[in-house]
Write an enzyme that holds these catalytic residues in place. Structure first.
Site, PDB file in Angstrom:
ATOM      1  N   ARG A 122      -6.299 -20.309   6.555  1.00 34.02           N
ATOM      2  CA  ARG A 122      -6.496 -21.712   6.949  1.00 34.02           C
ATOM      3  C   ARG A 122      -7.899 -22.188   6.614  1.00 34.02           C
ATOM      4  NH1 ARG A 122      -2.495 -24.430   9.044  1.00 34.02           N
ATOM      5  NH2 ARG A 122      -0.868 -23.392  10.241  1.00 34.02           N
TER       6      ARG A 122
ATOM      7  N   ASP B  32       0.844  -1.196   0.000  1.00 33.12           N
ATOM      8  CA  ASP B  32       0.000   0.000   0.000  1.00 33.12           C
ATOM      9  C   ASP B  32       0.873   1.236   0.000  1.00 33.12           C
ATOM     10  OD1 ASP B  32      -2.270  -1.527   0.180  1.00 33.12           O
ATOM     11  OD2 ASP B  32      -2.906  -0.765   2.137  1.00 33.12           O
TER      12      ASP B  32
ATOM     13  N   GLY C 201      -0.260  -3.689   3.956  1.00 33.86           N
ATOM     14  CA  GLY C 201      -0.923  -2.389   3.940  1.00 33.86           C
ATOM     15  C   GLY C 201      -0.183  -1.408   4.807  1.00 33.86           C
ATOM     16  N   SER C 202      -0.697  -1.212   6.009  1.00 35.13           N
ATOM     17  CA  SER C 202      -0.108  -0.225   6.920  1.00 35.13           C
ATOM     18  C   SER C 202       1.257  -0.676   7.437  1.00 35.13           C
ATOM     19  CB  SER C 202      -1.054  -0.016   8.093  1.00 35.13           C
ATOM     20  OG  SER C 202      -2.400  -0.016   7.646  1.00 35.13           O
TER      21      SER C 202
ATOM     22  N   LYS D  84      -8.185   0.648  -5.089  1.00 34.82           N
ATOM     23  CA  LYS D  84      -9.382   0.078  -4.460  1.00 34.82           C
ATOM     24  C   LYS D  84     -10.645   0.832  -4.848  1.00 34.82           C
ATOM     25  CE  LYS D  84      -7.003  -1.304  -0.147  1.00 34.82           C
ATOM     26  NZ  LYS D  84      -7.057  -2.764  -0.161  1.00 34.82           N
TER      27      LYS D  84
ATOM     28  N   GLY E 114      -5.300  -2.892   8.853  1.00 36.23           N
ATOM     29  CA  GLY E 114      -4.992  -1.743   9.702  1.00 36.23           C
ATOM     30  C   GLY E 114      -4.756  -2.088  11.151  1.00 36.23           C
TER      31      GLY E 114
ATOM     32  N   GLY F 151      -3.186  -7.322   8.111  1.00 34.73           N
ATOM     33  CA  GLY F 151      -2.532  -7.479   9.412  1.00 34.73           C
ATOM     34  C   GLY F 151      -1.093  -7.942   9.342  1.00 34.73           C
TER      35      GLY F 151
END
Lengths: 298, 208
Positions: free
Chosen positions: A169, A28, A239-240, A85, A157, A218
């Site tokens: 999983r 990101d 992402g973050s 997005k 996030g 995550g």
């Protein structure tokens, strides 16, 4: 030499671009500078955004498609593929992103949904789509609508990998289980999962999803990335986790290295050294369900 | 015969499956020591910028370049073609400089311009090959030692060979047609035979 006509926007070229991203890290970015840092660190693609998920989560309100100026700046800055997005079900944001020439559209739960009943019918577009999922049924519903790439939703996030692991999983375990079912049981499973029977038959025959499957939501460290690869995904979205860490360029390079060499613990250890602080994490059990992003979409 | 597949990033698993279907052993190459013992190398599709960076970062560039320059057969598909080039029309990334050609990356535009088409390829017979071009490169110039195997209708080369080195702008690993994989394996087999013969000759010339 005699050659036939060119066909664009086919299923093969849509799925094919995702196949070229395998074993890689998609990052990101919110500025052209960040896009260049990501490319120099070895990202195989970038996701162009106004704000990263941690900021979206903190800001609240309605999160929408990025400003086209932002997308264009990032496209001009790098030569790797640029994704962007759109809101779930926002067919016009998707059309706009296609007109801008983005290489992939993420119909994403990180943005505020525009349609709580329907996702975009993605077969209508020339540009390919990636969509999030929490289990095999959700993955196959999105593929049925035309998603050419799948990713786990995780919980974006948070810097907490637990939901990405849970979703990966769920998908991969169900894929293994499907292989043991007979024809009659497969119809019962289609009902239980809410998945198209024809896609389930395909999955049972091939032993895998018909599209590439990345992890997202995550992932914050090199070890997180290698964990997701060992669980069995084809690549990772971060992402973050990069630009909210103390040393983004170093963290980005380290996550790429751990993704390439995900089975080599010595290399993952080396990559994990001296990175400074990872992004601050959130315990997903403390996030009220109304603020969880993964429950958006179905 | 053991074929190495560069596995820094990209669709190396698709090449591996294609080789397995032909009964050929392969090894994924991510580190310099994994280059040993291979009889040929496939550089798969993927992002050429990423692969070129990782070649440097994992110290693979020089050992790989040296083996290719010494005649190790290789086949690059898409990003692999970019990496095999002598020069690119962009300043980055830095290619390996093995095939005497100048290559343009993303020569057809963005992903919405990626396409499938039918292509006649020299040396694989009829029918035409179904070719998949994804954000594909194209060859702009070739040196005298390079043989063009296929061109687009506008004349631009998209498959070339120079000695033991083959490069295609498209992705035969994404379709079920194995003619180009077979062609590459034939080059590898021929090269191994020549080399074993040469070794045998060397040994008889310098006994003990």
């Amino acid at each position: 030499m005699v050659n036939g006509d060119k066909k664009t926007g086919t299923w093969t070229v849509k799925v094919g671009l995702a196949q070229m991203l395998k074993g890689g890290v998609i990052m990101d970015v919110v500025t052209a500078d960040q896009a260049r840092i990501a490319e120099d660190a070895g990202a195989c693609a970038v996701m162009a955004l106004e704000r990263v998920p941690a900021e979206i989560r903190a800001a609240g309100g309605v999160a929408r498609m990025a400003d086209p100026t932002k997308v264009a700046e990032i496209q001009a800055a790098v030569s790797i593929p640029v994704m962007a997005k759109c809101r779930i079900g926002h067919i016009v944001e998707a059309q706009v992103l296609e007109a801008l020439g983005v290489d992939y559209i993420d119909e994403s739960e990180v943005l505020t949904p525009a349609d709580e009943a329907n996702h975009v019918w993605k077969h209508d577009y020339t540009v390919p789509f990636v969509c999030g999922c929490r289990d095999l049924g959700e993955a196959l519903r999105r593929i049925g609508e035309g998603a050419a790439m799948i990713r786990t939703k995780g919980e974006a996030g948070t810097g907490n990998v637990v939901e990405a692991v849970r979703h990966a999983r769920a998908v991969l375990g169900a894929l293994r289980r499907i292989g043991t079912l007979d024809d009659a049981e497969l119809m019962a499973e289609a009902k239980r999962l809410g998945a198209p029977l024809q896609l389930l038959q395909e999955v049972r025959r091939d032993g895998r999803l018909p599209v590439v499957n990345f992890a997202a939501g995550g992932i914050a460290t090199p070890a997180d990335a290698a964990l997701m690869m060992q669980v069995g995904v084809d690549g990772v979205f971060v992402g973050s986790g990069i630009f909210k860490s103390e040393h983004p360029a170093r963290m980005a390079g380290a996550i790429v290295k751990a993704t390439t060499h995900f089975r080599d613990a010595a290399i993952v250890a080396e990559a994990s050294r001296g990175l400074g602080a990872a992004m601050p994490g959130l315990d997903v059990h403390e996030i009220p369900e109304t603020e969880q992003l993964a429950v958006r979409g179905w | 015969m053991l074929i190495g597949i560069l596995a820094l990033q990209g669709d190396f698993a698709e090449h591996r499956a294609a080789l397995a279907a032909l009964g050929v052993d392969s090894r994924l190459v991510r580190l310099p020591n994994e280059l040993s013992a291979i009889d040929g190398l496939i550089i798969p599709g993927g992002e050429s910028t990423t692969m070129a960076l990782l070649l440097d970062r994992y110290e693979l560039r020089e050992p790989l370049r040296a083996r290719l320059a010494a005649g190790l057969p290789a086949w690059g598909t898409c990003a692999g073609m970019v990496l095999l080039a002598r020069r690119l029309t962009d300043a980055r990334p830095r290619p390996l400089g093995i095939v005497d050609m100048v290559v343009s990356r993303n020569a057809f535009g963005r992903q919405v311009d990626s396409f499938e088409t039918q292509l006649s390829v020299d040396g694989i017979g009829e029918p035409a090959l179904h070719a998949v071009f994804i954000r594909a490169p194209v060859v702009q110039e070739t040196g005298p030692a390079v043989r063009v195997l296929a061109r687009l209708p506008d004349g631009r080369p998209v498959a070339v060979q120079q000695g033991p080195h083959l490069a295609t702008a498209f992705h035969p690993e994404l379709t079920a047609d194995r003619r180009l994989h077979r062609r590459f394996l034939a080059t590898v087999a021929q090269r191994s035979t020549v080399q074993s013969a040469r070794l045998a000759t060397d040994r008889s010339a310098f006994p003990g």
